[in-house]
Design an enzyme around this catalytic site. Structure first.
Site, PDB file in Angstrom:
ATOM      1  N   ASP A 134      -3.879  -8.225   6.052  1.00  0.00           N
ATOM      2  CA  ASP A 134      -4.992  -9.162   5.554  1.00  0.00           C
ATOM      3  C   ASP A 134      -4.453 -10.984   5.429  1.00  0.00           C
ATOM      4  O   ASP A 134      -5.218 -11.547   5.624  1.00  0.00           O
ATOM      5  CB  ASP A 134      -5.311  -8.847   4.336  1.00  0.00           C
ATOM      6  N   GLU A 178       0.797  -1.175  -0.097  1.00  0.00           N
ATOM      7  CA  GLU A 178      -0.014   0.020   0.047  1.00  0.00           C
ATOM      8  C   GLU A 178       0.783   1.176  -0.001  1.00  0.00           C
ATOM      9  O   GLU A 178       1.909   1.227   0.698  1.00  0.00           O
ATOM     10  CB  GLU A 178      -0.903   0.054   1.264  1.00  0.00           C
TER      11      GLU A 178
END
Length: 395
Positions: A165, A149
């Site tokens: 995640d 990210e």
């Protein structure tokens, strides 16, 4: 299924609330250019094809879309219900032992990378459907992939290595300031990939997080939140710890100092019945939390929701970190700055513990608010010249 784009959503909160991005982060000396180079190095040792995707939100317009290898923005077309196939946004990645440089525009988004197969992306009327491999019917379930990210804006670049995640592809990220030394994070120790999975398999009750391919090969370990949601991890796995916390702070006070740069801002928690009430220094009740379940702890949501405000959100972030790291019983002053106390209780986030144990610098995003106390795998610079994404060996 819920998908959380962790880093871009909270960069401003990190700066304002936690003061985490100030020390050594660099002050912009000149305007950040419209795009910067991202050098992708494939040191994976794998012979299968590699595919790169740069997906996110155009910060100038708010549009969602993707960037090509030159950093040009392409908005997603309208989606449908049921979802419709997204345009092929893949960029052919470098072969093993090779590198490729693409351009990163001013985005809040993700750089995905997949081995052997292109990822399947679809569009709904609300935008892009991210892969959700906790769903057994997701078309990406048997594809080996991961993502980083990042946010690139007028204040610089933030880029992370995330396991919020799942733990899957070993990789690291870096940023080189203009005229400065490259900062990196996310590298595993030698043998760390196998050590993580071996340790998780041997941890009673936690092996159900691991997903394998049809040929039996290891694909990933899901986060504990997804493990609870899919039945791979017992839903009551954190209950004993929560009960002990509730008992302790029924007769003692939990002090939360959520802002490292505001040491006089403190909140005081006491349990009454099923509620932990927090007061400020004037004795006014400012927020309350119900007794959290495991999913709330691992996801830092639901009963530990953290709005982007200056009171409940920062307290919740601190509690979330304390529960996942199991520091709430050993230190009534949170967040605990002594990482020697982290994950020492028999009831803890074993997934995050094992991820951190295998990192060269000890830093990782093992859960959503692992940045409390600056234990996250994040690099930032206000005057970035180049970014790096290094795909490491699977050993």
């Amino acid at each position: 299924m819920r998908k959380r784009l962790h880093l871009p959503a909270i960069v401003a909160a990190l700066v304002t609330a936690a003061g985490l991005l100030t020390a050594g982060s660099g002050t912009p000396a000149a305007a950040v250019p419209a795009t910067i180079p991202l050098k992708i190095s494939n040191n994976s040792g794998r012979g299968d094809a590699l595919y790169i995707y740069n997906l996110g939100t155009n910060l100038a317009t708010g549009q969602q879309g993707w960037a090509d290898s030159a950093g040009n923005f392409h908005a997603w077309p309208a989606g449908g219900n049921p979802p419709t196939p997204a345009p092929d946004a893949s960029i052919p990645g470098p072969a093993n032992g090779q590198s490729l440089t693409i351009r990163m525009p001013k985005f809040s988004g993700r750089v995905y990378f997949s081995y052997g197969q292109k990822l399947v992306f679809k569009l709904t009327t609300g935008g892009l459907v991210q892969p959700a491999v906790q769903n057994p019917s997701d078309p990406n379930r048997n594809i080996l992939f991961s993502w980083s990210e990042y946010t690139l804006n007028d204040s610089g670049l933030w880029i992370n290595s995330t396991q919020v995640d799942m733990f899957s592809v070993p990789y690291a990220v870096g940023v080189q300031p203009t005229g400065g030394t490259t900062k990196t994070t996310g590298h595993l120790k030698p043998g760390g990939y196998n050590a993580f999975f071996n340790s998780l398999r041997s941890q009673p009750g936690w092996a159900g997080l691991i997903q394998t391919a049809p040929n039996g090969g290891t694909l990933r370990a899901l986060s504990p939140l997804y493990g609870v949601e899919t039945g791979g991890l017992a839903a009551n796995v954190m209950d004993d710890y929560v009960n002990r916390v509730w008992s302790k702070y029924s007769s003692q006070t939990l002090t939360v100092t959520p802002f490292s740069n505001q040491p006089n801002t403190k909140y005081f928690g006491r349990v009454s019945g099923n509620t932990m009430n927090f007061t400020n220094s004037s004795g006014q009740t400012v927020t309350s939390f119900q007794k959290p379940d495991s999913a709330s702890i691992f996801g830092c949501f639901k009963l530990l929701d953290a709005p982007n405000d200056l009171v409940r959100g920062p307290i919740s972030r601190t509690l979330c970190a304390g529960y996942n790291r199991s520091t709430l019983l050993v230190n009534p002053n949170q967040p605990d700055a002594n990482n020697a106390n982290f994950y020492q209780d028999g009831v803890t986030n074993q997934y995050s513990k094992k991820v951190h144990q295998q990192m060269v610098d000890g830093k990782a995003y093992g859960f959503a608010f692992d940045d409390v106390g600056a234990h996250e795998a994040l690099v930032h610079d206000g005057n970035p010249a180049q970014a790096y994404l290094t795909l490491d060996p699977f050993n």
